[in-house]
Design a protein around this motif. Structure first.
Motif, PDB file in Angstrom:
ATOM      1  N   LYS A   1       0.847  -1.189   0.000  1.00 44.54           N
ATOM      2  CA  LYS A   1       0.000   0.000   0.000  1.00 44.54           C
ATOM      3  C   LYS A   1       0.880   1.236   0.000  1.00 44.54           C
ATOM      4  O   LYS A   1       2.043   1.193   0.416  1.00 44.54           O
ATOM      5  CB  LYS A   1      -0.929   0.013   1.218  1.00 44.54           C
ATOM      6  CG  LYS A   1      -1.967  -1.097   1.189  1.00 44.54           C
ATOM      7  CD  LYS A   1      -2.925  -0.994   2.357  1.00 44.54           C
ATOM      8  CE  LYS A   1      -3.971  -2.106   2.298  1.00 44.54           C
ATOM      9  NZ  LYS A   1      -4.916  -2.045   3.436  1.00 44.54           N
TER      10      LYS A   1
ATOM     11  N   ILE B   1       1.439   5.203   1.204  1.00 46.82           N
ATOM     12  CA  ILE B   1       1.096   6.181   2.238  1.00 46.82           C
ATOM     13  C   ILE B   1       1.715   7.509   1.849  1.00 46.82           C
ATOM     14  O   ILE B   1       2.895   7.570   1.487  1.00 46.82           O
ATOM     15  CB  ILE B   1       1.637   5.743   3.620  1.00 46.82           C
ATOM     16  CG1 ILE B   1       1.089   4.359   3.981  1.00 46.82           C
ATOM     17  CG2 ILE B   1       1.294   6.778   4.692  1.00 46.82           C
ATOM     18  CD1 ILE B   1       1.814   3.727   5.149  1.00 46.82           C
ATOM     19  N   ARG B   2       0.917   8.569   1.902  1.00 43.06           N
ATOM     20  CA  ARG B   2       1.429   9.918   1.647  1.00 43.06           C
ATOM     21  C   ARG B   2       1.031  10.812   2.810  1.00 43.06           C
ATOM     22  O   ARG B   2      -0.087  10.710   3.328  1.00 43.06           O
ATOM     23  CB  ARG B   2       0.866  10.477   0.337  1.00 43.06           C
ATOM     24  CG  ARG B   2       1.351   9.736  -0.892  1.00 43.06           C
ATOM     25  CD  ARG B   2       0.925  10.415  -2.169  1.00 43.06           C
ATOM     26  NE  ARG B   2      -0.525  10.408  -2.314  1.00 43.06           N
ATOM     27  CZ  ARG B   2      -1.179  10.933  -3.338  1.00 43.06           C
ATOM     28  NH1 ARG B   2      -0.523  11.541  -4.302  1.00 43.06           N
ATOM     29  NH2 ARG B   2      -2.498  10.870  -3.412  1.00 43.06           N
ATOM     30  N   CYS B   3       1.943  11.681   3.210  1.00 38.28           N
ATOM     31  CA  CYS B   3       1.648  12.570   4.324  1.00 38.28           C
ATOM     32  C   CYS B   3       2.648  13.719   4.348  1.00 38.28           C
ATOM     33  O   CYS B   3       3.707  13.656   3.709  1.00 38.28           O
ATOM     34  CB  CYS B   3       1.681  11.820   5.661  1.00 38.28           C
ATOM     35  SG  CYS B   3       3.288  11.064   6.011  1.00 38.28           S
TER      36      CYS B   3
ATOM     37  N   ARG C   1       6.324  16.414   1.114  1.00 38.98           N
ATOM     38  CA  ARG C   1       5.449  15.253   1.287  1.00 38.98           C
ATOM     39  C   ARG C   1       6.242  13.949   1.249  1.00 38.98           C
ATOM     40  O   ARG C   1       7.079  13.740   0.371  1.00 38.98           O
ATOM     41  CB  ARG C   1       4.380  15.243   0.190  1.00 38.98           C
ATOM     42  CG  ARG C   1       3.262  14.215   0.419  1.00 38.98           C
ATOM     43  CD  ARG C   1       2.218  14.340  -0.671  1.00 38.98           C
ATOM     44  NE  ARG C   1       1.588  15.635  -0.627  1.00 38.98           N
ATOM     45  CZ  ARG C   1       0.531  15.940   0.109  1.00 38.98           C
ATOM     46  NH1 ARG C   1      -0.010  15.017   0.892  1.00 38.98           N
ATOM     47  NH2 ARG C   1       0.005  17.148   0.080  1.00 38.98           N
TER      48      ARG C   1
ATOM     49  N   HIS D   1       6.400   9.933   0.624  1.00 36.92           N
ATOM     50  CA  HIS D   1       5.743   8.871  -0.141  1.00 36.92           C
ATOM     51  C   HIS D   1       6.327   7.549   0.343  1.00 36.92           C
ATOM     52  O   HIS D   1       7.511   7.279   0.153  1.00 36.92           O
ATOM     53  CB  HIS D   1       5.988   9.054  -1.636  1.00 36.92           C
ATOM     54  CG  HIS D   1       5.327  10.265  -2.210  1.00 36.92           C
ATOM     55  ND1 HIS D   1       4.215  10.207  -3.010  1.00 36.92           N
ATOM     56  CD2 HIS D   1       5.619  11.586  -2.076  1.00 36.92           C
ATOM     57  CE1 HIS D   1       3.856  11.427  -3.362  1.00 36.92           C
ATOM     58  NE2 HIS D   1       4.694  12.285  -2.807  1.00 36.92           N
TER      59      HIS D   1
ATOM     60  N   ARG E   1       0.242  15.524   9.141  1.00 36.50           N
ATOM     61  CA  ARG E   1      -1.043  15.934   8.594  1.00 36.50           C
ATOM     62  C   ARG E   1      -1.162  15.474   7.137  1.00 36.50           C
ATOM     63  O   ARG E   1      -0.209  14.990   6.552  1.00 36.50           O
ATOM     64  CB  ARG E   1      -1.230  17.452   8.691  1.00 36.50           C
ATOM     65  CG  ARG E   1      -0.183  18.258   7.949  1.00 36.50           C
ATOM     66  CD  ARG E   1      -0.215  19.720   8.416  1.00 36.50           C
ATOM     67  NE  ARG E   1       0.626  20.585   7.583  1.00 36.50           N
ATOM     68  CZ  ARG E   1       1.939  20.696   7.728  1.00 36.50           C
ATOM     69  NH1 ARG E   1       2.550  19.973   8.659  1.00 36.50           N
ATOM     70  NH2 ARG E   1       2.623  21.499   6.947  1.00 36.50           N
ATOM     71  N   GLU E   2      -2.359  15.666   6.606  1.00 36.35           N
ATOM     72  CA  GLU E   2      -2.686  15.291   5.219  1.00 36.35           C
ATOM     73  C   GLU E   2      -2.290  13.846   4.919  1.00 36.35           C
ATOM     74  O   GLU E   2      -1.651  13.545   3.916  1.00 36.35           O
ATOM     75  CB  GLU E   2      -2.034  16.250   4.214  1.00 36.35           C
ATOM     76  CG  GLU E   2      -2.542  17.671   4.332  1.00 36.35           C
ATOM     77  CD  GLU E   2      -2.029  18.582   3.218  1.00 36.35           C
ATOM     78  OE1 GLU E   2      -1.670  18.056   2.141  1.00 36.35           O
ATOM     79  OE2 GLU E   2      -2.003  19.805   3.415  1.00 36.35           O
ATOM     80  N   LEU E   3      -2.711  12.953   5.805  1.00 33.17           N
ATOM     81  CA  LEU E   3      -2.381  11.538   5.685  1.00 33.17           C
ATOM     82  C   LEU E   3      -3.323  10.859   4.681  1.00 33.17           C
ATOM     83  O   LEU E   3      -4.541  11.009   4.755  1.00 33.17           O
ATOM     84  CB  LEU E   3      -2.506  10.859   7.049  1.00 33.17           C
ATOM     85  CG  LEU E   3      -2.285   9.350   7.106  1.00 33.17           C
ATOM     86  CD1 LEU E   3      -0.842   9.005   6.755  1.00 33.17           C
ATOM     87  CD2 LEU E   3      -2.644   8.824   8.484  1.00 33.17           C
ATOM     88  N   GLU E   4      -2.744  10.129   3.737  1.00 32.46           N
ATOM     89  CA  GLU E   4      -3.512   9.368   2.751  1.00 32.46           C
ATOM     90  C   GLU E   4      -2.942   7.952   2.662  1.00 32.46           C
ATOM     91  O   GLU E   4      -1.728   7.767   2.691  1.00 32.46           O
ATOM     92  CB  GLU E   4      -3.428   9.994   1.357  1.00 32.46           C
ATOM     93  CG  GLU E   4      -3.924  11.424   1.270  1.00 32.46           C
ATOM     94  CD  GLU E   4      -3.695  11.986  -0.120  1.00 32.46           C
ATOM     95  OE1 GLU E   4      -3.947  11.250  -1.108  1.00 32.46           O
ATOM     96  OE2 GLU E   4      -3.240  13.131  -0.234  1.00 32.46           O
ATOM     97  N   VAL E   5      -3.833   6.962   2.546  1.00 32.62           N
ATOM     98  CA  VAL E   5      -3.417   5.576   2.360  1.00 32.62           C
ATOM     99  C   VAL E   5      -4.169   5.030   1.154  1.00 32.62           C
ATOM    100  O   VAL E   5      -5.403   5.126   1.079  1.00 32.62           O
ATOM    101  CB  VAL E   5      -3.715   4.710   3.597  1.00 32.62           C
ATOM    102  CG1 VAL E   5      -3.263   3.267   3.357  1.00 32.62           C
ATOM    103  CG2 VAL E   5      -3.028   5.282   4.826  1.00 32.62           C
ATOM    104  N   GLN E   6      -3.415   4.457   0.206  1.00 35.65           N
ATOM    105  CA  GLN E   6      -4.014   3.893  -0.998  1.00 35.65           C
ATOM    106  C   GLN E   6      -3.501   2.477  -1.230  1.00 35.65           C
ATOM    107  O   GLN E   6      -2.374   2.149  -0.869  1.00 35.65           O
ATOM    108  CB  GLN E   6      -3.671   4.736  -2.242  1.00 35.65           C
ATOM    109  CG  GLN E   6      -4.252   6.130  -2.233  1.00 35.65           C
ATOM    110  CD  GLN E   6      -3.862   6.885  -3.496  1.00 35.65           C
ATOM    111  OE1 GLN E   6      -2.767   6.710  -4.028  1.00 35.65           O
ATOM    112  NE2 GLN E   6      -4.760   7.722  -3.984  1.00 35.65           N
TER     113      GLN E   6
END
Length: 308
Positions: free
Chosen positions: A226, A228-230, A254, A256, A277-282
């Protein structure tokens, strides 16, 4: 759109050898009406050979090959296809409109010149000599030539090579329109985002064998990674020391991160950086899935050769 159950093109146990080289080793492949099948694989995987068999350009050494239930070399079958190859040699002095009229004359029920030009987005090129066009413009013309005969099956080999982003998006839209009309498409591409955006099914080849067939989602599901971006002040060196992380890089501010155990990494990130902050998981994209799948196949092939 409903599809017939009978495939319009298929390979069954297809084998093709060139001297000591086995280009295809028992490949099964089928394409249904109205679907887009993306055929993926590294260079030398056997994609070109598979397409050559379906087009009737070469013969299989063993197995069955059918195009609309017929021998691919029959003219009745060939008149129902359109073809856009990666490399095309066209008369350089003819104007685009002349090329389209000439090509359309080979088909029993072609599109009108105006319809073809609009669908391919080349209305502004009709009066220009083919040789005077840029590489991207020539690719658009080649796409127009492939669809002008109103094909039931369209072969697209690396169709957007040399195109800018806008032209690529327009070609994608045209392909979707053809699919909506019931046309089937067999696509080969090195742009994995292209397959991800368009394909109903994906087939992955390597070393002359089919190693995966299914939807994009099914291919993704085979990969545990997966992304992760933050935004974080944590250093790259610190994160590279975490065993759960496979890869990490920073673009601007950011991070990656690629990881199999994303949940554990996210928990550690939240503890280590209270300002995160601005945590994304794909989930992994098609590119990661393709890379892992072909790498596993390469390792298995190497192991077999060492044991032989």
């Amino acid at each position: 759109m409903p599809r017939d159950h009978e495939p319009i093109a298929r390979l069954v146990g297809a084998i093709k050898r060139y001297g000591p080289l086995t280009a295809l080793d028992g490949v099964d492949l089928q394409l249904q009406r109205g679907e887009l099948l993306a055929l993926l694989g590294p260079n030398g995987a056997g994609k070109t050979t598979a397409i050559g068999l379906l087009l009737g350009l070469i013969r299989a050494d063993a197995g069955a090959v059918e195009l609309f239930g017929q021998d691919p070399q029959r003219i009745e079958a060939r008149r129902r296809i359109g073809l856009m190859l990666q490399n095309a040699e066209l008369p350089p002095t003819l104007r685009v409109g002349e090329l389209l009229r000439l090509t359309a004359s080979y088909y029993p029920m072609p599109r009108t010149l105006a319809e073809t030009a609009e669908l391919a987005g080349i209305g502004d090129l009709l009066k220009r000599p083919y040789a005077k066009l840029s590489g991207g413009q020539q690719r658009r013309v080649q796409f127009a030539l492939a669809l002008c005969g109103r094909p039931e099956l369209l072969f697209l080999d690396e169709p957007t090579v040399g195109m800018d982003i806008e032209a690529r998006q327009k070609l994608w839209a045209a392909i979707r329109q053809l699919l909506a009309e019931g046309c089937s498409v067999l696509l080969t591409t090195h742009y994995l985002e292209e397959a991800e955006a368009l394909a109903d099914r994906v087939c992955v080849m390597t070393h002359g064998r089919m190693i995966h067939e299914g939807t994009v989602e099914e291919l993704r599901a085979r990969v545990a990674l997966k992304r992760i971006r933050c935004l974080s002040a944590l250093s790259i060196d610190t994160l590279r020391g975490w065993p759960e992380i496979s890869e990490v890089r920073r673009e601007s501010d950011r991070l990656h991160i690629t990881a199999a155990d994303a949940e554990t990494v996210v928990r550690r990130l939240l503890v280590a950086d209270l300002q995160l902050r601005e945590l994304e998981v794909q989930r992994a994209g098609l590119a990661e899935a393709f890379t892992e799948l072909t790498r596993d196949a390469d390792e298995a092939s190497d192991t077999q050769r060492e044991a032989a």
